[in-house]
Every structure is written in C-alpha cells, then in structure tokens.
Design an enzyme around this catalytic site. Structure first.
Site, mmCIF file in Angstrom:
data_model
loop_
_atom_site.group_PDB
_atom_site.id
_atom_site.type_symbol
_atom_site.label_atom_id
_atom_site.label_comp_id
_atom_site.label_asym_id
_atom_site.label_seq_id
_atom_site.Cartn_x
_atom_site.Cartn_y
_atom_site.Cartn_z
ATOM 1 C CB SER A 158 -1.112 -0.164 1.210
ATOM 2 O OG SER A 158 -1.965 1.109 1.046
ATOM 3 C CG ASP B 146 -6.681 -2.494 -4.079
ATOM 4 O OD1 ASP B 146 -7.289 -2.083 -3.236
ATOM 5 O OD2 ASP B 146 -5.434 -2.273 -4.222
ATOM 6 C CG HIS C 266 -5.399 -2.750 -0.146
ATOM 7 N ND1 HIS C 266 -4.665 -1.964 -1.021
ATOM 8 C CD2 HIS C 266 -4.930 -2.199 0.994
ATOM 9 C CE1 HIS C 266 -3.867 -1.171 -0.574
ATOM 10 N NE2 HIS C 266 -3.946 -1.213 0.589
#
Length: 791
Positions: A660, A733, A767
C-alpha cells in the site's frame, strides 16, 4: 539448427505456461504458512467462560471467484445476501475460567461461522453461519453443547450491524430479508440511454472511492439487496416478530429501556460518486412496533463535506447506556470545515425521552469532538482533537451535573506513544450497553506501555475524583504480556495473554501483587522451526538527527559476522516533531508467527529483514510532504548504513518492499536513489494525480500543491527506475486510491522507458490477499524476484 530453435521455443513456452498457473513457494515456507493456528478467544461478559474459535486460515480461490456485486462501496454475495468474503470460524469450544473444563459446541456440518455476539449476562451467544445460499442465525449457551438454528429466518448481512441484543438477554434485534421478496431486478438487454452526471457549480471534493454505483440498474440492485426487515427474535423460543417496515437501515440500536430504537434509514437519490454511508439519510427514534416517534436529523447527500471535515447537524448519535432513553450527539459549530477559524468547533448535545423538549448543550469543545466514553453515575470522558498540533484532550464531566466545570484528564500528542495513558477498561451492563468499569472511585486503564526499550503493556487504575493513577501490572523486560480482562470487579484478579520468543500466546490468570501466572489455555507451538530466528531492536539516527529504529530478523543458523542479503520493509508515517517521530514501538519479546503473504517468510530463505524500519516524514501537517522524497531517501539510507555497520548485511545486496503506502514508498526509493538492487511494491498508488483531493495525510488538493503531487509520484520518474521492480496488485482492489490501474500504468511506464519490471495481477483479490492460491503465489513471486536480483 532448426531443431535447436524449436526446442528452445518449446522450453520457453513451457516456462511461460507454468507461470500462468499459480506457483508455490519452497516447502519450508509452505510448512509454516499452512501450520495450524491457535484458536481465537472471546471472553464472556460474565467473565465465567472463554470461547475458543477454530480459525479457517485461507479460503480457496474458488470462493473468491464466486459471483460478487460491487454496489455503493459494498461487496455482496448475491447467493447469500451477505458479504462476499470474510473471516470465518469452523468450530467452537466453551471453556470454564474457574475449572478449565471444556465443552465442545456442536456446530453445523461444514460450518463457516462469523464472530460471536454474547448476551449481556454472558450465558448465551448468537452466531451467524454462512452457507452456499443463505446467512443463518444460531443461538447457543455456555451450559449446553447444542447450537439451535432460528427457523424460518434469513439474515440480511449487507448493511448495518446485522444483530444486537435487545431487552437485556431475552431477545435479539436482527436484520432479515423482507418476506415475499421477489427475484432480483433483471439486467436490461440494452441501455435506455447514456449514464449522465452533472454538477451545478458548487465545490464538492471527493475521495477516490471504489465500487460505486454506475447505472440505474446498479441503483435497483443496491436497493434490492440492501433493503432489510428488522425483527425481534426471542432467545428462548426462537419466535420472530417483524419490527417496522422494510428499509435500507444502516443503524438500529436498542435503547437501555428496551422500548425504543435509534434507526438510521438510507434514502434516495443515490450517488454515483460516494458510498452508501454518504447517501441521504434520516435518523429517527422508533417505538417497539417500528413507528417513528421522533426525527433526530435528516441529511441530504453528503457530497459537499470539506476534505478532513464533518457533516453539519447531529452526527455520531447514540444512546446514553446508563439512562432509559437519552440521546447524545455531536454538532459542528464551524459548518464542518476544519479550515475555518472559530472559538469552538463542536458541541455535545443531549436529549431525553419523550424527546419533546429542546436538546441540552453538554459541552463546547475548542477542537473537533472525537469520542465520548460513558461511565456509571453520569461519568463521561469527552475527547477533542486538534488536527494541526495532533493534540488530543480528554476531559472528565458528569452528565447529571452539567453545572460542574469539566476537568482535563489527559492531554498529549496523539502520536506520543510514551505518554499514552491507556484506554478505559469497559464492561457490559445488563441492559446491553458498554460503560467504563468502575470500582468505587476507581476506573481501570490498559495500554501498550511504549518505552525506549520497546512495549511493556500495563494495567492501571485511576481515581476519577483526584485523577491520581496507580499501576497494578506491567509486563517485564522478558516476555510479552497484555491485559485481556478483569475477573474481579476490584481488579484483584485479571486475565492476561503471555508469550515470549519461544512460547506461543496463552491466556493466564493473574492476581494483583503476585508474579505467578496460572495458565488457562495451553496452545502449543505449531512452527518450532521458527524458534531459532533471532530478533534485535536496533536504534540509530538519520543524518538530520531524527531517531530511527528497526527490528532486525536473522535466519535460523545465522553465524556471527556473516553478511547477508537484506530486505528493508517499511511504511512511512507523518509526524509534527522529531521527538514523537523517534519513539520506539513494538517488542522483540513476541512469539514469531508468519501468516498470509508476510514478508517475514524471506527470513526462511536466508535474508536479513530490517522489519518495520521507521521512515518518518516530519514537518508542519499542511506542508510536510514538500520534503517527502528527501526524508524518505535519508531514512532508508540510515537503516542500511546501520545494518552494514553492525556487520550483518551486505550493503550491496539490499532489496526494498512494502504494501500500500509502503509499495508507493518502494517505487519512490527506486526512482530517487541507488540504494537497492531490486524492489517489490504491493498494492500501491503511484500516480498522485489520480488521487487529486488528498491522500494519506496530505490535506491539499492537486491544484493547491501541483509540484508536491508530481514530485511524490514515482510514475513521473518512471524513466529513473532502473533497479528491477516487481509490482503485485489485486485485480479487485477496493482500497481508496489504490486502483489496480495504478500498477498497470506504472508497469507500462517503466517498460516503455526500458526498465526491468514485472507485473503480477492477482485475480479476485482485494487490497490484501486472502485466497490460499494467491498467497502462495505472491510469496513465490517475492522470493523468486529477490533471489534473482538481490541474493
């Protein structure tokens, strides 16, 4: 010659085809990845039992590949009318805290259970079971091994809390599917026209939300699947009684008196830019029959809320848990805009049943009200937060004596871990609400206990009259022990979880003033091969004097003086000042566990890992990112220099990785430094023009800080990324800002400029990566990449 070419092509085609299927990491990694996990634990409110929940570690990719509806920020399984994926448990065991006796609960065959919801008296519990076609409600008891399915009821587990206890421990309030609901709206064979959006000229900044509605058919599908019928379920008989009319209900919380409900309904028109939580909504008080008797607020689409601001009107509306039917809520006094200069930003309001009088102002706060924690006897702790200084102030007040002057209890930088006083220990009331656990004038606090030598968790008590604090327990220098719950009202007995580098976490019964631990559980080590891994907390300074740290992980069998290939793993954070930025977090006394796609698996492949290297970005919150790149590179260089100085790594063989915002960091470090041989960036956002209304802690828009947005975007400098980089991203995601296209475009930019780059898109993954096959493959990708370019 022709035969040789044919054989060469055939060999390479076979290799490419093999890489198109899911790969597995080495056996030593698989053995740890799939080792059984200790059960999760849930303590009953009565503190008489602990429920042991058997975990299911990883679903198969076939489960993630099941049909999914992406509507208004939700991900819905249309077959069950529940969430598409989630944590599931496969078994339950009730364990007596007093005797240690265990009772296995008989769960449905092939159970996929959600989290437990205990009754306030701690004698019963409710749990959801997710089947291939429904979400079912089961009721159980700590005194009987059978689970009882509530017949004739299908749970709607899309929007809202799904279920909560009502009228004490006698019944539950449950979101259900409306009776007689027909089939889902059919998709149109051809569109009736274009999909149009229009703005009237008023500013309406919007974050980069995903899974939004896109068509009128999406609107119809959202309304169909999100509409629920509230129902009261008798815990003894299983009788189901509808409450009110079907609606899209995001909140329905029972009042302590058992006669009122606080209900928030989502209304049209829906938005194509915002999630359902920002749709128009009305909040009302209902009676037990579902009739609205008082309107608390009605809000339009919240598309004009300033970035970092709040909505106007009542927000965070909730019942006072110690009164029959009293509402409290926050209201903005600055029109919800944090950039406005006002003497007070918020006020806390209170309204008692029968809701006919004017609301009473409890307190005005200079900064944004952010929390309200109830105690007994009218005690309340109220917190407000200054976003510029990051100062959080907590005041004590008494809701039954509003004339008394509120008193400051704590005031600190929210990121100052060393001064964190801990959080109040809570308890359940017979009516179902949660309040601060209080014994006489004392309340109890538990916290992480951060120190310059690492975390030392603690339990303390504080006199609410004098505010004097006394420490009751603190973990020692060896081992890691955290507070779990009180077993005696006066804090003389309590439950902890103890672990050390050789021993897995287990629940312990402790008595105040004694060092003796009485084991309640006896979970064993599922991965003894990890016990020879060495951990060491390492501190050092950046060139500008900011204190930094990382936890060094060295592989089993490491020989002193050997210089290893290394991986730096980090996630940058923003701070106001160097002192706070340099504080130590974590502990080397934890039991090493590796799950999911953890980078720590690289330790088993002979790498030193510089884990959670602190890379603070220090400065004024409004402009801190102006020097993001410089501080990023300086922090990474300091970590490598320190590890090399220690003689444990080869500074010429270092890779970098992160997930991330850590993936974003990885690409930036490769673009702006030559410190690393290669990098692995996972699920990152690399072009900040695609998040133009702010990201992470960045407050300014792209149009207010063009140069910073461009400078921070590794996409802008793709021609400078010469070290090999592996990009991994979930194709589904849904994290704000990290669209899959972020990795796709960076791959194209690096490839187009002649860089060495590989892009791996994981089907059906969000994610974080969940499926067994995806996790195995992601680990294989990371190990293969670093072995090729770093080791």
């Amino acid at each position: 010659m022709r035969l040789a070419i044919v054989l060469f092509l055939a060999s390479n085609l076979a290799t490419l085809q093999a890489e198109l299927t899911y790969q597995k990491p080495p056996k030593e990694v698989l053995d740890v990845l799939h080792a059984p996990a200790s059960p999760a634990t849930s303590i009953s409110p009565a503190k008489t039992h602990v429920m042991l929940l058997d975990r299911r570690l990883y679903p198969g990719i076939d489960e993630l590949a099941a049909p999914m509806l992406r509507l208004a920020g939700l991900r819905i399984n249309p077959a069950t009318n529940g969430p598409h994926t989630g944590m599931r448990y496969t078994g339950l065991t009730a364990k007596s805290i007093a005797t240690g006796a265990e009772m296995r609960i008989n769960v449905p065959p092939g159970a996929k259970l959600g989290s437990l919801t205990w009754s306030p008296d701690g004698q019963r519990f409710a749990v959801l079971n997710y089947t291939a076609s429904s979400v079912d409600l089961y009721l159980g008891s700590v005194s009987a091994p059978a689970l009882r399915k509530v017949q004739g009821l299908r749970v709607n587990d899309t929007v809202g809390a799904t279920m909560s206890w009502w009228s004490g421990s006698r019944e539950l309030l449950v979101w259900t599917l409306p009776a007689g609901r027909g089939p889902a709206p059919g998709a149109p064979g051809a569109p009736a026209g274009p999909n149009v959006q229009e703005s009237s000229g008023r500013a309406g900044p919007v974050r980069t939300f995903q899974d939004m509605l896109q068509t009128p058919h999406d609107e119809a599908m959202f309304e169909y699947y999100a509409t629920a019928q509230l129902a009261a379920v008798d815990a003894a008989s299983g009788r189901v009684t509808p409450v009110g009319k079907p609606a899209i209900i995001s909140q329905a919380s029972p009042a302590p008196d058992g006669r009122h409900l606080l209900v928030t309904r989502i209304q049209k028109p829906f938005s194509y830019l915002h999630p359902y939580s920002l749709f128009p909504q009305v909040t009302e008080v209902w009676d037990r029959a579902g009739k609205a008797i008082h309107k608390v607020s009605e809000k339009p689409l919240q598309d004009r809320v300033p970035i970092g601001g709040v909505s106007t009107g009542p927000r965070s509306v909730a019942w006072r848990p110690t009164d029959g039917a009293t509402l409290l809520w926050w209201e903005a006094l600055d029109e919800g805009d944090p950039r406005k200069k006002v003497p007070h930003r918020d006020r806390l309001m209170m309204l008692k049943a029968p809701f006919t009088a004017a609301p009473v102002e409890v307190i005005k706060t200079a900064q944004r009200g952010m929390r309200l924690i109830h105690g007994e006897g009218g005690l309340a702790l109220v917190g407000d937060y200054d976003r510029d200084t990051r100062i959080i102030t907590t005041r004590r007040l008494f809701l039954d004596d509003l004339g008394a002057e509120p008193r400051v209890v704590w005031q600190r930088n929210m990121q100052d871990r060393y001064k964190d006083p801990g959080s109040p220990v809570m308890k359940r009331l017979p009516t179902g609400g949660s309040v601060i656990h209080q014994a006489g004038d004392f309340i109890f606090l538990d916290g992480a206990g951060a120190t310059p030598k690492g975390d030392r968790p603690f339990l303390a008590r504080m006199n609410v009259r004098t505010l004097e604090t006394e420490e009751l327990f603190r973990a020692g220098d060896t081992g890691y022990e955290t507070f779990v719950g009180l077993l005696a009202d006066d804090g003389s007995r309590f439950l902890t979880s103890y672990e050390d580098p050789k021993t897995p976490p287990n629940l312990m019964i402790r008595e105040r003033g004694s060092n003796e631990r009485k084991p309640l559980t006896a979970f064993t080590d599922p991965t003894p091969q990890l016990r020879d891994i060495k951990q060491q907390l390492v501190t050092y300074q950046r060139a500008d004097g900011v204190q930094l740290s990382f936890t060094l992980f060295l592989p089993p069998g490491y020989k002193q003086g050997e210089r290893l290939p290394a991986i730096l793993w980090a996630y940058p954070l923003e701070y106001n000042d160097p002192d706070t930025a340099g504080q130590i977090g974590g502990s080397t006394q934890r039991f090493v566990q590796m799950r999911g796609s953890s980078h720590l698996f690289l330790v088993l492949q002979g790498y030193a890992v510089l884990n959670n290297a602190t890379i603070p970005i220090v400065g004024d919150p409004e402009t801190v990112n102006n020097t993001y790149v410089e501080q990023l590179v300086a922090g990474a260089k300091a970590a490598i220099d320190k590890a090399a100085e220690m003689g444990v790594i080869d500074s010429k063989r270092v890779g970098v990785s992160g997930h991330s915002y850590g993936g974003f960091m990885t690409a930036n470090l490769l673009a702006h430094s030559n410190l690393f041989r290669a990098g692995v960036a996972r699920s990152g956002a690399y072009n900040r023009t695609l998040t133009p209304f702010g990201f992470q802690s960045e407050r300014r828009t792209f149009w207010e800080a063009r140069d910073t947005y461009m400078k921070m975007s590794p996409f802008t400098y793709a021609d400078q990324i010469k070290a090999p980089i592996l990009l991994i991203h979930g194709e589904a995601d849904n994290n704000s800002g990290t669209f899959p296209v972020q990795s796709e475009r960076l791959y194209q930019a690096i490839r187009g400029n002649g860089g060495t780059v590989r892009l791996t898109m994981l089907p059906h993954e969000s994610h974080g990566y969940a499926a067994k096959e995806s996790i195995e493959h992601a680990l294989w990708e990371m190990i293969t990449w670093f072995d090729k370019y770093v080791k």
